[in-house]
Write a protein that holds these residues in place. Structure first.
Motif, PDB file in Angstrom:
ATOM      1  N   UNK A  87     -68.690  19.907  64.403  1.00 40.07           N
ATOM      2  CA  UNK A  87     -67.222  19.835  64.364  1.00 40.07           C
ATOM      3  C   UNK A  87     -66.578  19.899  65.750  1.00 40.07           C
TER       4      UNK A  87
ATOM      5  N   UNK B 150     -63.622  21.756  67.418  1.00 37.22           N
ATOM      6  CA  UNK B 150     -62.835  22.948  67.116  1.00 37.22           C
ATOM      7  C   UNK B 150     -61.726  23.142  68.150  1.00 37.22           C
ATOM      8  N   UNK B 151     -60.777  23.979  67.808  1.00 29.66           N
ATOM      9  CA  UNK B 151     -59.687  24.264  68.744  1.00 29.66           C
ATOM     10  C   UNK B 151     -59.044  25.591  68.357  1.00 29.66           C
ATOM     11  N   UNK B 152     -58.245  26.121  69.249  1.00 25.11           N
ATOM     12  CA  UNK B 152     -57.516  27.359  69.001  1.00 25.11           C
ATOM     13  C   UNK B 152     -56.274  27.380  69.863  1.00 25.11           C
ATOM     14  N   UNK B 153     -55.126  27.746  69.283  1.00 29.86           N
ATOM     15  CA  UNK B 153     -53.918  27.823  70.121  1.00 29.86           C
ATOM     16  C   UNK B 153     -54.071  28.832  71.257  1.00 29.86           C
ATOM     17  N   UNK B 154     -54.922  29.842  71.066  1.00 32.72           N
ATOM     18  CA  UNK B 154     -55.112  30.837  72.119  1.00 32.72           C
ATOM     19  C   UNK B 154     -55.846  30.233  73.322  1.00 32.72           C
TER      20      UNK B 154
ATOM     21  N   UNK C   6     -62.257  33.470  69.589  1.00 33.19           N
ATOM     22  CA  UNK C   6     -61.280  32.447  69.179  1.00 33.19           C
ATOM     23  C   UNK C   6     -61.846  31.315  68.354  1.00 33.19           C
ATOM     24  N   UNK C   7     -63.171  31.147  68.386  1.00 32.60           N
ATOM     25  CA  UNK C   7     -63.763  30.038  67.651  1.00 32.60           C
ATOM     26  C   UNK C   7     -64.855  30.477  66.675  1.00 32.60           C
TER      27      UNK C   7
ATOM     28  N   UNK D 247     -57.383  33.591  66.697  1.00 33.05           N
ATOM     29  CA  UNK D 247     -58.063  32.293  66.871  1.00 33.05           C
ATOM     30  C   UNK D 247     -56.951  31.343  67.142  1.00 33.05           C
TER      31      UNK D 247
END
Lengths: 332, 332
Positions: free
Chosen positions: A21, A23-27, A274-275, A332
């Motif tokens: 995948x 993935x991403x995180x606003x943090x 965060x992930x 996350x």
């Protein structure tokens, strides 16, 4: 070495390698000052992208060569990628490992069905001499870790996925940061992106003191590292760029990036918090560069390839003690 | 509560929630004595499946209600799932949290854009009274963590994915073990599988002392836990099954499974070493049951839903010290 080889490898890998995948995180976006996308190759079979190259190489062999088997030198991720791919192809695999490798790595490689041949690294045994004699006697095919077209083609299949996944999330233009040792993954991804998403540009990420590819790209010729070891990022410490991989990177890659071991540990802590991803130090340098080198990167988006998860639990626990509390813990 | 609500939620979640991967490792298969498939909802946005329910609930609101905003009580994964979903919908979110919640959890919930209202849990404040007054004054919609049809529908979208992914890997018949607190995820998945893959059967997994669902299923009526707290698996400690979720589970679920905190920690260590996944204790109980309750499970395959990754780094480091070395460390 061309895109058709990568597409052919992708066809052979379908149903065997994972489409990992993005993935991403606003943090993470906030830290980086732009959107950060993480291609989680740490979730690939055997815990690293090396399974792609191993499968590509095994599946490209003729029946006869496959029946005789393969050989690889490695105590790390390439060993496991080749061993797992060989087992699923029903091919014998010999992995030549130093006898002072961690007992559990040896046990794991055996558990993946490979025959492990140990050599005395300290006493001066030559693994090439030992492995070469076995390979000659049993007519095994040597699978090199990066300077091998079918291995580069296999790693390049990650690039085809990145091109498709970037399009799915609406990213057309970005730097794609890749953890780089010998350059097999970087070169494979570069070729795939050249064909499928030419506005996505590969840039290598390396540990301090082992930035042979960055320095070689600057110099326009292959330059070696001074020290053979001395970084936590064991998976990506190679003496110099590969003879096949460097010309590809010289043609297609942007300037190389470089991070410290401590920055790699910070990225590991952020991937944890965060992930939900376990990363090994050498698998986290691209993410570290994406997060902590904001002034060296342009554009609204950056893609970082997280390449491996095979990390010693004691090292990981130490990383959490030293770096785990600085990034806010949940969320996350 | 029916399959059409889950399908409608899936349509609303497309492009917003992640289709999390189904992972596996031969090393886990060997421990379990059968093939183990791990649905990695720990990789969902905000680090748990709760984002699905949050998004489903937010996206089901009318424009007017969404403009006014939502309220939730939770210091954990539901808080973050609702906060993140509300932010992306441009809806105000009020999260009522105990003032002795970890500072970093409060900071994270705020960082996700929510307005955090603290109450004095120890001093006897009633969060319902405080939250109810705010909700009434501002006409906020309460989003309950599990006894809420649109939340169950959102969690059920994970079940649609499991049905499709099991078919992709050739699994038609298996137990699907789900970490269970109030039962929203278990009930949602059960409804999805009833429609899409009726030979996949949901079974709840709970921590020792908090196996209210397993005991309720045995008793045929709702039974409560004796203690309100006292397990590491904080994410799934609920007093009793939900009024909406239990009838669904009673109709569709197999016998519940139960594991100790120590077994949850073992599963976390194995997810670290073999899958590259960070799991929190409450997110690991289904995997623990899949690996360590082989005599209570039938068939060649088992699917375990890994539900959350939001774990304190210090606890995780302790887990690695106590359990990290027993499973061989690298490999997968």
């Amino acid at each position: 070495m061309n895109i058709e080889m990568i597409r052919a490898a992708a066809a052979r890998l379908t149903g065997h390698a994972r489409r990992t995948p993005l993935l991403s995180s606003p943090f993470l976006d906030e830290i980086a000052g732009r959107r950060v996308w993480v291609k989680a190759e740490s979730l690939q079979h055997t815990g690293s992208f090396k399974f792609r190259g191993g499968w590509s190489a095994l599946s490209a062999l003729g029946d006869e060569a496959r029946r005789r088997g393969v050989i690889a030198y490695s105590s790390g991720n390439h060993a496991q990628g080749v061993a797992a791919a060989a087992r699923e192809h029903g091919a014998p695999a010999v992995i030549v490992m130093p006898q002072d490798a961690p007992a559990v790595k040896i046990a794991n490689t055996r558990a993946l069905g490979a025959e492990v041949v140990l050599y005395d690294r300290v006493g001066g045994d030559s693994r090439e001499a030992i492995g070469g004699a076995i390979a000659a006697e049993r007519e095994l095919t040597l699978i090199k870790p990066y300077d091998e077209p079918q291995v580069i083609a296999g790693q390049g299949t990650a690039g085809l996925e990145i091109a498709a996944q970037a399009a799915e999330v609406g990213v057309r233009r970005a730097d794609v940061l890749v953890c780089c040792g010998g350059g097999g993954l970087s070169a494979g991804i570069a070729l795939a992106l050249e064909a499928e998403a030419p506005e996505l540009r590969v840039r290598t990420a390396e540990p301090e003191g082992f930035d042979d590819t960055a320095r070689s790209l600057r110099a326009g010729r292959m330059v070696a590292n001074e020290a053979p070891s001395g970084s936590l990022c064991d998976a990506i410490l190679t003496p110099e760029p590969g003879a096949l991989t460097f010309p590809i990177l010289r043609r297609l890659a942007g300037p190389g990036l470089c991070v410290s071991d401590d920055e790699a540990l910070r990225a590991m802590a952020l991937a944890f918090a965060r992930l939900g991803l376990v990363l090994e130090p050498g698998g986290a340098v691209a993410l570290a560069a994406a997060l902590l080198r904001r002034d060296e990167i342009e554009g609204d988006d950056v893609i970082a390839v997280a390449t491996g998860a095979n990390v010693d639990p004691a090292l990981y626990a130490r990383m959490l003690h030293t770096h785990g509390q600085s990034p806010a813990r949940t969320g996350h």
